[in-house]
Scaffold this active site. Structure first.
Site, PDB file in Angstrom:
ATOM      1  CE  LYS A   1      85.965 -19.000 148.762  1.00 53.02           C
ATOM      2  NZ  LYS A   1      86.649 -17.682 148.706  1.00 53.02           N
TER       3      LYS A   1
ATOM      4  CE1 TYR B   1      83.430 -16.111 144.576  1.00 42.37           C
ATOM      5  CE2 TYR B   1      84.338 -18.130 143.656  1.00 42.37           C
ATOM      6  CZ  TYR B   1      84.017 -17.344 144.754  1.00 42.37           C
ATOM      7  OH  TYR B   1      84.285 -17.798 146.027  1.00 42.37           O
TER       8      TYR B   1
ATOM      9  CG  PHE C   1      90.338 -11.225 142.457  1.00 41.29           C
ATOM     10  CD1 PHE C   1      89.208 -12.018 142.598  1.00 41.29           C
ATOM     11  CD2 PHE C   1      90.242  -9.869 142.754  1.00 41.29           C
ATOM     12  CE1 PHE C   1      88.002 -11.480 143.033  1.00 41.29           C
ATOM     13  CE2 PHE C   1      89.030  -9.323 143.185  1.00 41.29           C
ATOM     14  CZ  PHE C   1      87.920 -10.133 143.330  1.00 41.29           C
TER      15      PHE C   1
ATOM     16  CB  THR D   1      86.967 -10.569 151.993  1.00 41.21           C
ATOM     17  OG1 THR D   1      85.570 -10.297 151.945  1.00 41.21           O
ATOM     18  CG2 THR D   1      87.417 -11.241 150.707  1.00 41.21           C
TER      19      THR D   1
ATOM     20  CG  ASN E   1      88.707 -16.251 151.353  1.00 41.62           C
ATOM     21  OD1 ASN E   1      88.394 -17.224 150.661  1.00 41.62           O
ATOM     22  ND2 ASN E   1      88.194 -15.049 151.158  1.00 41.62           N
TER      23      ASN E   1
ATOM     24  CG  HIS F   1      80.932 -18.282 148.795  1.00 44.35           C
ATOM     25  ND1 HIS F   1      81.102 -17.006 148.302  1.00 44.35           N
ATOM     26  CD2 HIS F   1      79.601 -18.561 148.672  1.00 44.35           C
ATOM     27  CE1 HIS F   1      79.931 -16.544 147.882  1.00 44.35           C
ATOM     28  NE2 HIS F   1      79.006 -17.471 148.093  1.00 44.35           N
TER      29      HIS F   1
ATOM     30  CD  GLU G   1      76.164 -16.847 146.215  1.00 47.23           C
ATOM     31  OE1 GLU G   1      76.974 -15.987 145.824  1.00 47.23           O
ATOM     32  OE2 GLU G   1      76.149 -17.258 147.401  1.00 47.23           O
TER      33      GLU G   1
HETATM   34  N1  UDP Z   1      89.446 -12.530 146.213  1.00 50.47           N
HETATM   35  C1  UDP Z   1      90.786 -12.586 145.871  1.00 50.47           C
HETATM   36  N2  UDP Z   1      91.489 -11.413 145.833  1.00 50.47           N
HETATM   37  C2  UDP Z   1      90.944 -10.213 146.120  1.00 50.47           C
HETATM   38  C3  UDP Z   1      89.574 -10.158 146.477  1.00 50.47           C
HETATM   39  C4  UDP Z   1      88.848 -11.340 146.510  1.00 50.47           C
HETATM   40  O1  UDP Z   1      91.302 -13.669 145.623  1.00 50.47           O
HETATM   41  O2  UDP Z   1      91.633  -9.193 146.066  1.00 50.47           O
HETATM   42  C5  UDP Z   1      88.665 -13.779 146.254  1.00 50.47           C
HETATM   43  C6  UDP Z   1      88.480 -14.291 147.680  1.00 50.47           C
HETATM   44  O3  UDP Z   1      88.605 -15.714 147.640  1.00 50.47           O
HETATM   45  C7  UDP Z   1      87.045 -13.896 147.989  1.00 50.47           C
HETATM   46  C8  UDP Z   1      86.382 -14.018 146.618  1.00 50.47           C
HETATM   47  O4  UDP Z   1      87.375 -13.557 145.711  1.00 50.47           O
HETATM   48  O5  UDP Z   1      86.467 -14.742 148.960  1.00 50.47           O
HETATM   49  C9  UDP Z   1      85.137 -13.211 146.433  1.00 50.47           C
HETATM   50  O6  UDP Z   1      85.359 -11.883 146.833  1.00 50.47           O
HETATM   51  P1  UDP Z   1      84.292 -11.079 147.687  1.00 50.47           P
HETATM   52  O7  UDP Z   1      84.712  -9.659 147.732  1.00 50.47           O
HETATM   53  O8  UDP Z   1      82.917 -11.404 147.172  1.00 50.47           O
HETATM   54  O9  UDP Z   1      84.494 -11.682 149.171  1.00 50.47           O
HETATM   55  P2  UDP Z   1      83.642 -12.660 150.096  1.00 50.47           P
HETATM   56  O10 UDP Z   1      82.186 -12.390 149.828  1.00 50.47           O
HETATM   57  O11 UDP Z   1      84.045 -14.074 149.731  1.00 50.47           O
HETATM   58  O12 UDP Z   1      84.061 -12.317 151.494  1.00 50.47           O
END
Ligand code: UDP
Length: 156
Positions: free
Chosen positions: A16, A56, A64, A98, A119, A122, A133
């Site tokens: 990212k 997304y 968010f 996450t 974080n 991805h 994807e």
């Molecule tokens: N995210 C966020 N706030 C939250 C939950 C998720 O900003 O409360 C963002 C975070 O960058 C995350 C992305 O949304 O990586 C996608 O969320 P997901 O639950 O799919 O997590 P991932 O698969 O990336 O671990």
């Protein structure tokens, strides 16, 4: 089963904008390379709003969503496709939880992050998601079908 018969599994990984800005590109690629996975697609791009929203889409009702899409389109990302047996699940382990505060040390998010909105990386969460994807981010022509010569030293 011979090396050639092992089914090919691929996953989509994106470093990212925070990971790129913080100079973590080489470190992150190294972790997947040294694990033994094969890089079959790689590009640096600033995602369009449309691409980010499609990627997304599953989160579009979440609070968010707007900040996530605006963050992901705020600068260059490194989009990659990695290949190897069990790569989807293994990549998720390499990446970590996450929320970086919950991510184990030794994982990418555990080692480099402190905030869920920053974080770093991805990774597709399942085989089907990975296939969707990969076709969203890459054309077939952008993916290299190749077999590393060291493969017999990685899998029997
Ligand atoms: N995210 C966020 N706030 C939250 C939950 C998720 O900003 O409360 C963002 C975070 O960058 C995350 C992305 O949304 O990586 C996608 O969320 P997901 O639950 O799919 O997590 P991932 O698969 O990336 O671990």
């Amino acid at each position: 089963m011979t090396v050639k018969e092992i089914p090919l599994e691929r996953t989509f990984i994106a470093i990212k904008p925070d990971g790129v800005q913080r100079g973590l590109v080489g470190e992150i690629i190294r972790r997947f390379e040294t694990k033994g996975f094969t890089l079959v697609g790689l590009k640096l791009l600033i995602p369009s709003q449309e691409l980010a929203e499609k990627h997304y889409a599953v989160h579009k009702e979440r609070p968010f969503f707007y900040s996530l899409v605006s963050f992901i389109t705020s600068g260059p990302i490194v989009a990659m496709v990695w290949e190897g047996d069990g790569v989807v699940e293994s990549a998720r382990k390499i990446i970590g939880a996450t929320n970086p505060l919950n991510a184990e040390p030794g994982t990418i998010r555990g080692d480099f992050g402190i905030n869920i909105g920053r974080n770093i990386i991805h990774g597709s969460d399942a085989l089907e998601t990975a296939q969707n994807e990969i076709s969203l981010w890459f054309s077939d022509a952008e993916l290299a079908n190749w077999e590393p010569t060291i493969k017999p030293w990685l899998v029997e």
